[in-house]
Motif scaffolding. Structure first.
Motif, PDB file in Angstrom:
ATOM      1  N   VAL A  98       0.867  -1.172   0.000  1.00 43.29           N
ATOM      2  CA  VAL A  98       0.000   0.000   0.000  1.00 43.29           C
ATOM      3  C   VAL A  98       0.903   1.221   0.000  1.00 43.29           C
ATOM      4  CG1 VAL A  98      -1.797   1.259   1.222  1.00 43.29           C
ATOM      5  CG2 VAL A  98      -1.807  -1.233   1.235  1.00 43.29           C
ATOM      6  N   GLU A  99       0.835   1.988  -1.069  1.00 41.20           N
ATOM      7  CA  GLU A  99       1.662   3.178  -1.231  1.00 41.20           C
ATOM      8  C   GLU A  99       0.770   4.355  -1.582  1.00 41.20           C
ATOM      9  OE1 GLU A  99       4.538   2.236  -4.202  1.00 41.20           O
ATOM     10  OE2 GLU A  99       5.182   0.414  -3.155  1.00 41.20           O
ATOM     11  N   ASN A 100       0.851   5.388  -0.766  1.00 38.20           N
ATOM     12  CA  ASN A 100       0.038   6.593  -0.960  1.00 38.20           C
ATOM     13  C   ASN A 100      -1.447   6.274  -1.047  1.00 38.20           C
ATOM     14  OD1 ASN A 100       2.361   8.197  -0.998  1.00 38.20           O
ATOM     15  ND2 ASN A 100       2.629   7.849  -3.175  1.00 38.20           N
ATOM     16  N   GLY A 101      -1.895   5.294  -0.271  1.00 33.12           N
ATOM     17  CA  GLY A 101      -3.312   4.959  -0.200  1.00 33.12           C
ATOM     18  C   GLY A 101      -3.820   4.034  -1.288  1.00 33.12           C
ATOM     19  N   SER A 102      -2.974   3.581  -2.189  1.00 35.62           N
ATOM     20  CA  SER A 102      -3.420   2.656  -3.221  1.00 35.62           C
ATOM     21  C   SER A 102      -2.615   1.365  -3.142  1.00 35.62           C
ATOM     22  CB  SER A 102      -3.297   3.283  -4.613  1.00 35.62           C
ATOM     23  OG  SER A 102      -1.957   3.559  -4.896  1.00 35.62           O
ATOM     24  N   ARG A 103      -3.260   0.258  -3.514  1.00 34.21           N
ATOM     25  CA  ARG A 103      -2.621  -1.046  -3.448  1.00 34.21           C
ATOM     26  C   ARG A 103      -1.869  -1.356  -4.734  1.00 34.21           C
ATOM     27  NH1 ARG A 103      -5.535  -4.989   0.334  1.00 34.21           N
ATOM     28  NH2 ARG A 103      -6.817  -3.562   1.529  1.00 34.21           N
ATOM     29  N   HIS A 104      -0.693  -1.933  -4.565  1.00 37.04           N
ATOM     30  CA  HIS A 104       0.127  -2.373  -5.686  1.00 37.04           C
ATOM     31  C   HIS A 104       0.468  -3.836  -5.437  1.00 37.04           C
ATOM     32  CE1 HIS A 104       0.790   1.746  -7.078  1.00 37.04           C
ATOM     33  NE2 HIS A 104       0.913   2.059  -5.801  1.00 37.04           N
ATOM     34  N   TYR A 105       0.260  -4.671  -6.438  1.00 30.22           N
ATOM     35  CA  TYR A 105       0.578  -6.088  -6.331  1.00 30.22           C
ATOM     36  C   TYR A 105       1.797  -6.385  -7.185  1.00 30.22           C
ATOM     37  CZ  TYR A 105      -4.002  -6.624  -4.211  1.00 30.22           C
ATOM     38  OH  TYR A 105      -5.075  -6.523  -3.368  1.00 30.22           O
ATOM     39  N   PHE A 106       2.692  -7.251  -6.655  1.00 29.21           N
ATOM     40  CA  PHE A 106       3.907  -7.611  -7.355  1.00 29.21           C
ATOM     41  C   PHE A 106       4.002  -9.129  -7.444  1.00 29.21           C
ATOM     42  CE2 PHE A 106       4.665  -3.518  -5.336  1.00 29.21           C
ATOM     43  CZ  PHE A 106       5.024  -2.761  -6.439  1.00 29.21           C
ATOM     44  N   CYS A 107       4.326  -9.630  -8.629  1.00 27.68           N
ATOM     45  CA  CYS A 107       4.407 -11.073  -8.864  1.00 27.68           C
ATOM     46  C   CYS A 107       5.626 -11.661  -8.148  1.00 27.68           C
ATOM     47  CB  CYS A 107       4.466 -11.367 -10.357  1.00 27.68           C
ATOM     48  SG  CYS A 107       5.992 -10.830 -11.149  1.00 27.68           S
ATOM     49  N   ASP A 108       5.717 -12.983  -8.162  1.00 27.63           N
ATOM     50  CA  ASP A 108       6.820 -13.684  -7.502  1.00 27.63           C
ATOM     51  C   ASP A 108       8.181 -13.222  -8.017  1.00 27.63           C
ATOM     52  OD1 ASP A 108       4.858 -15.187  -6.243  1.00 27.63           O
ATOM     53  OD2 ASP A 108       5.022 -16.840  -7.666  1.00 27.63           O
ATOM     54  N   ASP A 109       8.327 -13.153  -9.335  1.00 25.42           N
ATOM     55  CA  ASP A 109       9.620 -12.810  -9.922  1.00 25.42           C
ATOM     56  C   ASP A 109      10.062 -11.395  -9.552  1.00 25.42           C
ATOM     57  OD1 ASP A 109       9.783 -15.309 -11.132  1.00 25.42           O
ATOM     58  OD2 ASP A 109       8.784 -14.608 -12.959  1.00 25.42           O
ATOM     59  N   CYS A 110       9.149 -10.441  -9.636  1.00 23.48           N
ATOM     60  CA  CYS A 110       9.494  -9.057  -9.295  1.00 23.48           C
ATOM     61  C   CYS A 110       9.777  -8.920  -7.800  1.00 23.48           C
ATOM     62  CB  CYS A 110       8.375  -8.113  -9.714  1.00 23.48           C
ATOM     63  SG  CYS A 110       8.209  -7.950 -11.498  1.00 23.48           S
ATOM     64  N   ALA A 111       9.026  -9.626  -6.976  1.00 18.83           N
ATOM     65  CA  ALA A 111       9.246  -9.573  -5.539  1.00 18.83           C
ATOM     66  C   ALA A 111      10.609 -10.160  -5.175  1.00 18.83           C
ATOM     67  CB  ALA A 111       8.133 -10.312  -4.809  1.00 18.83           C
ATOM     68  N   ARG A 112      10.969 -11.275  -5.802  1.00 15.12           N
ATOM     69  CA  ARG A 112      12.278 -11.893  -5.527  1.00 15.12           C
ATOM     70  C   ARG A 112      13.429 -10.994  -5.975  1.00 15.12           C
ATOM     71  NH1 ARG A 112      10.024 -16.992  -7.736  1.00 15.12           N
ATOM     72  NH2 ARG A 112       9.221 -18.102  -5.940  1.00 15.12           N
ATOM     73  N   ALA A 113      13.260 -10.371  -7.112  1.00 12.82           N
ATOM     74  CA  ALA A 113      14.327  -9.526  -7.652  1.00 12.82           C
ATOM     75  C   ALA A 113      14.543  -8.268  -6.809  1.00 12.82           C
ATOM     76  CB  ALA A 113      14.002  -9.131  -9.093  1.00 12.82           C
ATOM     77  N   ASN A 114      13.539  -7.847  -6.067  1.00 15.21           N
ATOM     78  CA  ASN A 114      13.624  -6.599  -5.306  1.00 15.21           C
ATOM     79  C   ASN A 114      13.382  -6.809  -3.816  1.00 15.21           C
ATOM     80  OD1 ASN A 114      13.873  -4.591  -7.594  1.00 15.21           O
ATOM     81  ND2 ASN A 114      12.069  -5.749  -8.199  1.00 15.21           N
ATOM     82  N   LEU A 115      13.722  -7.990  -3.325  1.00 17.46           N
ATOM     83  CA  LEU A 115      13.441  -8.352  -1.941  1.00 17.46           C
ATOM     84  C   LEU A 115      14.077  -7.409  -0.932  1.00 17.46           C
ATOM     85  CD1 LEU A 115      12.048 -10.358  -0.105  1.00 17.46           C
ATOM     86  CD2 LEU A 115      14.109 -11.741  -0.159  1.00 17.46           C
ATOM     87  N   ARG A 116      15.316  -7.025  -1.156  1.00 17.92           N
ATOM     88  CA  ARG A 116      15.989  -6.127  -0.201  1.00 17.92           C
ATOM     89  C   ARG A 116      15.293  -4.769  -0.110  1.00 17.92           C
ATOM     90  NH1 ARG A 116      22.186  -6.868   0.502  1.00 17.92           N
ATOM     91  NH2 ARG A 116      21.810  -4.799   1.329  1.00 17.92           N
ATOM     92  N   ALA A 117      14.851  -4.241  -1.228  1.00 20.98           N
ATOM     93  CA  ALA A 117      14.153  -2.955  -1.217  1.00 20.98           C
ATOM     94  C   ALA A 117      12.786  -3.078  -0.548  1.00 20.98           C
ATOM     95  CB  ALA A 117      13.993  -2.433  -2.644  1.00 20.98           C
ATOM     96  N   ILE A 118      12.115  -4.210  -0.756  1.00 20.32           N
ATOM     97  CA  ILE A 118      10.815  -4.428  -0.139  1.00 20.32           C
ATOM     98  C   ILE A 118      10.970  -4.536   1.376  1.00 20.32           C
ATOM     99  CG2 ILE A 118       8.909  -6.070   0.100  1.00 20.32           C
ATOM    100  CD1 ILE A 118       9.351  -6.709  -2.917  1.00 20.32           C
ATOM    101  N   GLU A 119      11.953  -5.325   1.830  1.00 20.44           N
ATOM    102  CA  GLU A 119      12.186  -5.460   3.258  1.00 20.44           C
ATOM    103  C   GLU A 119      12.668  -4.159   3.876  1.00 20.44           C
ATOM    104  OE1 GLU A 119      14.792  -8.789   3.744  1.00 20.44           O
ATOM    105  OE2 GLU A 119      13.122 -10.204   3.659  1.00 20.44           O
ATOM    106  N   GLY A 120      13.320  -3.316   3.104  1.00 22.66           N
ATOM    107  CA  GLY A 120      13.745  -2.006   3.567  1.00 22.66           C
ATOM    108  C   GLY A 120      12.620  -0.991   3.564  1.00 22.66           C
ATOM    109  N   ARG A 121      11.432  -1.409   3.160  1.00 19.41           N
ATOM    110  CA  ARG A 121      10.213  -0.591   3.136  1.00 19.41           C
ATOM    111  C   ARG A 121      10.334   0.610   2.204  1.00 19.41           C
ATOM    112  NH1 ARG A 121       6.177  -2.716   5.643  1.00 19.41           N
ATOM    113  NH2 ARG A 121       5.308  -0.816   6.403  1.00 19.41           N
ATOM    114  N   LEU A 122      11.068   0.449   1.107  1.00 18.67           N
ATOM    115  CA  LEU A 122      11.171   1.505   0.112  1.00 18.67           C
ATOM    116  C   LEU A 122       9.960   1.460  -0.811  1.00 18.67           C
ATOM    117  CD1 LEU A 122      14.904   1.123  -0.918  1.00 18.67           C
ATOM    118  CD2 LEU A 122      13.930   2.844   0.604  1.00 18.67           C
ATOM    119  N   ASP A 123       9.479   2.614  -1.227  1.00 20.88           N
ATOM    120  CA  ASP A 123       8.407   2.662  -2.204  1.00 20.88           C
ATOM    121  C   ASP A 123       8.879   2.024  -3.510  1.00 20.88           C
ATOM    122  OD1 ASP A 123       6.607   3.879  -0.526  1.00 20.88           O
ATOM    123  OD2 ASP A 123       6.966   5.895  -1.313  1.00 20.88           O
ATOM    124  N   SER A 124       7.938   1.474  -4.260  1.00 18.55           N
ATOM    125  CA  SER A 124       8.314   0.804  -5.504  1.00 18.55           C
ATOM    126  C   SER A 124       8.908   1.762  -6.528  1.00 18.55           C
ATOM    127  CB  SER A 124       7.105   0.080  -6.097  1.00 18.55           C
ATOM    128  OG  SER A 124       6.066   0.997  -6.383  1.00 18.55           O
TER     129      SER A 124
END
Length: 70
Positions: free
Chosen positions: A41-67
């Motif tokens: 949830v970023e700026n009040g809207s939901r964003h969904y990310f597939c398995d491949d994109c989530a795996r490729a950007n895991l460190r940024a996701i865990e760091g709570r960076l916006d997409s």
């Protein structure tokens, strides 16, 4: 806590269209995101990310960076 957390767990009421990955555009199988997809949830809207994109950007996701940063 005064916040109602059960309401935030509902799917987006505006999502009458099938869900797709916000990064690569891959459509969700069956029109709804599987449990292995990431929901952000970023700026009040939901964003969904597939398995491949989530795996490729895991460190940024865990760091709570916006997409927009990854």
């Amino acid at each position: 806590m005064d916040r109602k957390t059960h309401e935030s767990a509902r799917l987006d009421p505006k999502a009458d269209r099938p869900v797709a990955c916000a990064r690569c555009g891959a459509p969700a199988p069956g029109g709804t995101p599987p449990p292995t997809w990431i929901c952000s949830v970023e700026n009040g809207s939901r964003h969904y990310f597939c398995d491949d994109c989530a795996r490729a950007n895991l460190r940024a996701i865990e760091g709570r960076l916006d997409s927009s940063w990854w």
